[in-house]
Motif scaffolding. Structure first.
Motif: not given
Length: 656
Positions: A496-505
């Motif tokens: 649901y959030w475009w800015r969320f990236n692989g590192s954050g995940f």
């Protein structure tokens, strides 16, 4: 001690042989390639996958646990099982998260991370973290099954709970490892027939045992001490028996569980059923069937609970004798802990000559000459061990032959859950760790060997975890409220959030997993509500930190993800990449999905509650649940079913 007879054992043995035969027969087809092994080549019809979903959700251990809650609390036991036994996340998967994942054409939930975050460093980090976290979650599920299946089946055979677990799970492992997803689906279809027959028998038998509503309610109050036993409303303060005091604030706990289900629902959809579906329309249909079939388990469990009330009335004249018997055993056995209690009781029952004559004579004096048949129902706290009500009812209230069929029903449920969990977990290891990072050029023969070795190792570790736990409720509570909460937030943000990236995940998943393991190690008694609050907060913080410490996902990857998935949420920069007509269609689709959600929750909760209130003879609550159910059906029809994607034509195939 009363056990099964030879006729019952013969029926169960035949069932085991059929299962192994199915696995060996399908082995060749499953071993052609990984797509065939893990997803059956996307060839299975939606109704078969729906049956498999029901089989995955219905297991003997969970049935035993939920029966114990319904025995103690009546219909209100449903609210506690919002933890996971009453799977409200099905609504989210039915309406949108299932089809969103199917649109990726991926094989596993971890592979999906590459589709979402790309194949750069962040995407690889996210894929590895997702695979490890999901394997850890599956490990907890397998430990829960190993613990419970031993407690259950040791009441029917003269061997320890541990030995029962080894035998049962060993047989399930043989056909699961041999046949992959084909074995899961075909065995579940076969087993669903047995499960349905068992459900009908128990419901009819329990209904015939009830003289009238007042007699049932008075008996329940006498046995459990709970005055609101027939109620279908979660009270602000509910009376709870020993070892269940954590649920006294039942209303607030229910609120927490609904919130937990919303978080889990928004993050769901990465199940193999959706990756294996032929198209996105079938994702919704199979989940609807899954939920409807799962409803059948609730009247069966309430039937077992009601028969359990009559059984306890027949076996124990008063509760004081239970307390005295427990204290006597603790005096003679010394430092026996709660987690060793079932095996200690099994030892006394099966080999009384190895114990002090004073202990055996004391038990005979306190709970009667048939002490061995009653002892399995004794809890560590000196009360009725509600987790063993179901097997006790099978032994005492079900006639020979039919008892064998009922055993098969519950074994079938356990096998279904185990096989689907194993298939999913081995796919994560083989596809997303071994093949992706360790051996990219591994041959198909080598990958099959990796599947077999990993499966055996996973089972061994699950057994070690299981037999350091106090009870199946203890394990289940931590899986759903601790580990599940720790992994949920990153799974939500990815959609649901475009800015969320692989590192954050990856950072969020790692923090959630480690937080859950630390809590389990150092604060195992932490209330489940606090597990949810703390273990959703920690990964949320680390997910946001990891996201802003690294650059956004490549624009090309995000554009492809948005075009194919078409999610709602914080996707502002990408909404305009769609043509105007596609943009409007996506807006309407997302709007209808969100409007359908509250109707779907009303539908599934009332659908689960109706058979419970009917069995408990609370007809006012039944009428109220039926009204809510019809409102839910009407809303789902208008905002969900009428807007399902059309069936794909033969020319376009069965992909997206």
């Amino acid at each position: 001690m009363q056990y099964l007879n030879n006729f019952d054992y013969a029926i169960i043995s035949l069932y085991f042989l059929i299962l192994i035969g199915i696995g060996l027969y399908l082995k060749k087809r499953a071993s052609e390639n990984l797509q065939e092994y893990f997803l059956a080549g996307n060839k299975m019809p939606w109704w078969a996958l729906g049956v498999t979903g029901m089989g995955w959700s219905l297991d003997a251990v969970g049935t035993m646990l939920i029966t114990s809650l319904l025995f103690l609390l009546g219909p209100r036991g449903l609210f506690i099982e919002f933890r996971g036994g009453a799977n409200l996340a099905l609504i989210f998967m039915m309406i949108w998260t299932g089809k969103w994942h199917r649109r990726s054409n991926c094989m596993t939930g971890a592979e999906w991370m590459t589709y979402r975050f790309g194949d750069g460093a962040g995407g690889k980090f996210a894929r590895a973290a997702s695979a490890i976290a999901q394997i850890a979650f599956s490990l907890g599920m397998l430990a829960y099954m190993a613990k419970g299946v031993g407690l259950f089946f040791s009441m029917f055979v003269p061997i320890s709970p541990f030995a029962c677990s080894v035998i049962t799970i060993g047989i399930a492992a043989i056909y699961t490892i041999s046949s992959g997803w084909y074995g899961v689906v075909f065995s579940d279809i076969f087993q669903s027939v047995l499960i349905t027959a068992g459900i009908i028998f128990v419901v009819v038998k329990a209904s015939l045992a009830i003289p009238d509503a007042d007699s049932l309610h008075n008996l329940a109050i006498q046995i459990t001490g709970v005055k609101e036993w027939a109620s279908a409303v979660p009270q602000i303060h509910a009376a709870m028996p020993k070892a269940y005091e954590m649920y006294e604030s039942l209303f607030m706990f229910t609120v927490f569980l609904v919130l937990k289900n919303i978080v889990a629902g928004f993050s769901s959809g990465g199940e193999p059923h959706y990756f294996a579906a032929r198209n996105e329309r079938e994702c919704g249909k199979l989940t609807c069937l899954w939920a409807c079939l799962l409803t059948m388990r609730w009247p069966m469990m309430m039937g077992f609970a009601i028969l359990g009330l009559f059984l306890v009335k027949d076996l124990f004249a008063d509760s004081e004798s239970l307390m005295q018997a427990a204290e006597l055993i603790k005096v003679h056995l010394g430092a026996v802990g709660k987690n060793q209690w079932p095996d200690a009781l099994a030892g006394i029952i099966n080999s009384p000559e190895k114990y002090s004559p004073d202990l055996i004579s004391g038990l005979r004096e306190i709970i009667g000459p048939d002490w061995a048949g009653k002892l399995p129902l004794l809890s560590y706290e000196g009360t009725i061990n509600a987790e063993r009500i179901l097997p006790a009812v099978l032994l005492s209230k079900i006639p020979s032959g039919m008892r064998g069929l009922m055993m098969i029903t519950l074994i079938a449920a356990e096998m279904s859950t185990f096989s689907a969990t194993m298939n999913k977990t081995t796919a994560l290891f083989t596809r997303d760790i071994y093949q992706k990072f360790l051996r990219p050029k591994a041959s198909h023969k080598e990958l099959l060997a990796a599947i077999y070795i990993f499966s055996v190792s996973l089972i061994i570790i699950a057994f070690l975890f299981a037999y350091t736990s106090k009870s199946i409720n203890d394990i289940w509570g931590w899986i759903m409220m601790g580990l599940g909460s720790g992994l949920a937030v990153p799974l939500v943000l990815r959609l649901y959030w475009w800015r969320f990236n692989g590192s954050g995940f990856a950072l969020g998943m790692t923090a959630g997993l480690l937080g859950a393991l630390v809590q389990r190690t150092f604060w195992p008694q932490l209330h489940e509500s606090w597990q949810f609050v703390i273990l959703t907060s920690i990964p949320a913080v680390f997910s946001i930190i990891g996201t802003y410490l690294s650059k956004p996902t490549d624009n090309e990857v995000l554009e492809n993800f948005y075009r194919t998935t078409r999610p709602f949420g914080f996707w502002g920069p990408y909404k305009n990449i769609l043509p105007p007509d596609a943009r409007e269609a996506t807006r309407i689709e997302n709007r209808n999905d969100l409007i359908a959600l509250p109707f779907g929750l009303c539908w599934i909760i009332s659908m689960f509650m109706m058979p419970l209130t009917a069995m408990a003879m609370n007809f006012r609550a039944l009428a109220a649940a039926f009204i809510v159910f019809m409102i839910g059906v009407a809303g789902l029809y208008k905002f969900w079913y009428k807007n399902l994607p059309p069936e794909p034509s033969k020319e376009t195939g069965s992909g997206k």
